[in-house]
Design an enzyme around this catalytic site. Structure first.
Site: not given
Length: 359
Positions: A78, A141, A184, A283, A286
């Site tokens: 962000k 991704d 993705g 998540h 990840r």
């Protein structure tokens, strides 16, 4: 021993497995040359802070991190520094603060680990502020152009594949249609690879159109063959039959992809009455221990990035092609978005296995 240098390293964008392996490789290689490595906290926010939030990295500090997920430096996805959100709701260009932080640390070069968006921002900062930048691609991704493999992708595929393996037993036990929704963004690489490796019956990706009639026919055909269950894997950005991309919005008004799994479940249940369940992996893709391939590529990328700095070859990104590291201009890499090619060999593999992949 080469001329002593001070280099900075940061991780930017979403986290993934393999980031710490890159940091470890950079510290090992740079230390062997007598250089100093400084880890920058929370991506470019660490350079924006006063004083800059950095710490010198030593081998004994990074050695235990080879397998660990996440990033020891922290990260953020962000806050574009060229339009940084302020507390009053306005936006401010704070790029000069980041550039000043880099020069305040008297760094000779900066290694930036990120996806296409992060690398684009870092390159813009480098051009504006005389920053000697080397890029390392990371994204689950796997959509960064030129590189066959970005850090984090293989681990994400492994996690999605394991989820399909587990759902297989539940689907068979309860005669259900099980839908797995994976990440993705606009590229279907995770769904395609995990779908093949995990034995999915239906793989849906953004790059290939599908028909609900065909999906339901595929499920019914399996039932007629005595197969009482079906595994579907769908990428988060797959559109509805009306062409809509589904999103979820949080209390702050921020949107993200999500909801296609439930949409498909409702469609299948309404059309053919099949008992259907949805798992959104989210998540989980990840995190966790980095796969051996991600550790291997991360280690190779880290060493190659240090070697680029030694050769004063800046504004380049390391990439993986044909099981070896190559270097390409960052501008060229981020300009080539890598979606799944409908004529890709893996697409042909899936079709050859009888997997429904769309039209």
């Amino acid at each position: 021993m080469s001329k002593s240098r001070r280099i900075g390293i940061l991780t930017s964008g979403g986290d993934c497995s393999g980031l710490n392996a890159v940091i470890r490789a950079v510290v090992h290689c740079a230390s062997g040359k007598g250089w100093e490595v400084f880890g920058i906290r929370q991506a470019t926010l660490g350079l924006m802070a006063r004083p800059p939030q950095v710490s010198k990295l030593e081998i004994d500090q990074v050695d235990p991190l080879l397998t660990s997920g996440g990033t020891m430096l922290g990260t953020t996805n962000k806050g574009d520094p060229f339009a940084f959100p302020m507390p009053d709701g306005s936006f401010c260009d704070r790029s000069s603060e980041i550039i000043a932080g880099y020069h305040q640390l008297d760094l000779d070069a900066l290694i930036g680990i990120g996806g296409d968006g992060s690398l684009a921002i870092l390159r813009r900062l480098a051009q504006q502020g005389a920053i000697n930048l080397v890029g390392i691609p990371k994204t689950i991704d796997n959509d960064i152009g030129i590189t066959e493999h970005a850090i984090g992708f293989d681990t994400a595929v492994n996690i999605a594949t394991e989820a399909l393996d587990r759902l297989h037993f539940t689907a068979a036990s309860h005669s259900r249609v099980m839908i797995l929704e994976v990440m993705g963004r606009d590229a279907g690489h995770i769904a395609l690879a995990a779908g093949i490796a995990g034995g999915a019956d239906v793989i849906l990706i953004p790059e290939i159109l599908y028909s609900m009639d065909d999906i339901c026919y595929h499920i019914k055909h399996r039932q007629e063959e005595g197969k009482n269950y079906c595994l579907i894997i769908v990428s988060e950005a797959v559109r509805t039959q009306d062409g809509e991309i589904l999103t979820l919005t949080n209390r702050l008004g921020q949107s993200r992809y999500g909801g296609i799994g439930e949409y498909l479940a409702d469609q299948i249940s309404d059309r053919i009455g099949a008992e259907t369940r949805v798992t959104v992996l989210g998540h989980i893709q990840r995190g966790g221990i980095a796969s051996p391939l991600d550790r291997l590529v991360a280690s190779a990328f880290g060493v190659a990035a240090v070697n680029l700095i030694e050769a004063a070859k800046y504004d380049y990104m390391v990439a993986w092609q044909n099981r070896q590291v190559i270097t390409v201009p960052i501008e060229e890499a981020i300009a080539q978005y890598k979606a799944v090619n409908p004529e890709d060999a893996l697409v042909k593999t899936a079709r050859g296995l009888g997997i429904y992949l769309g039209e």
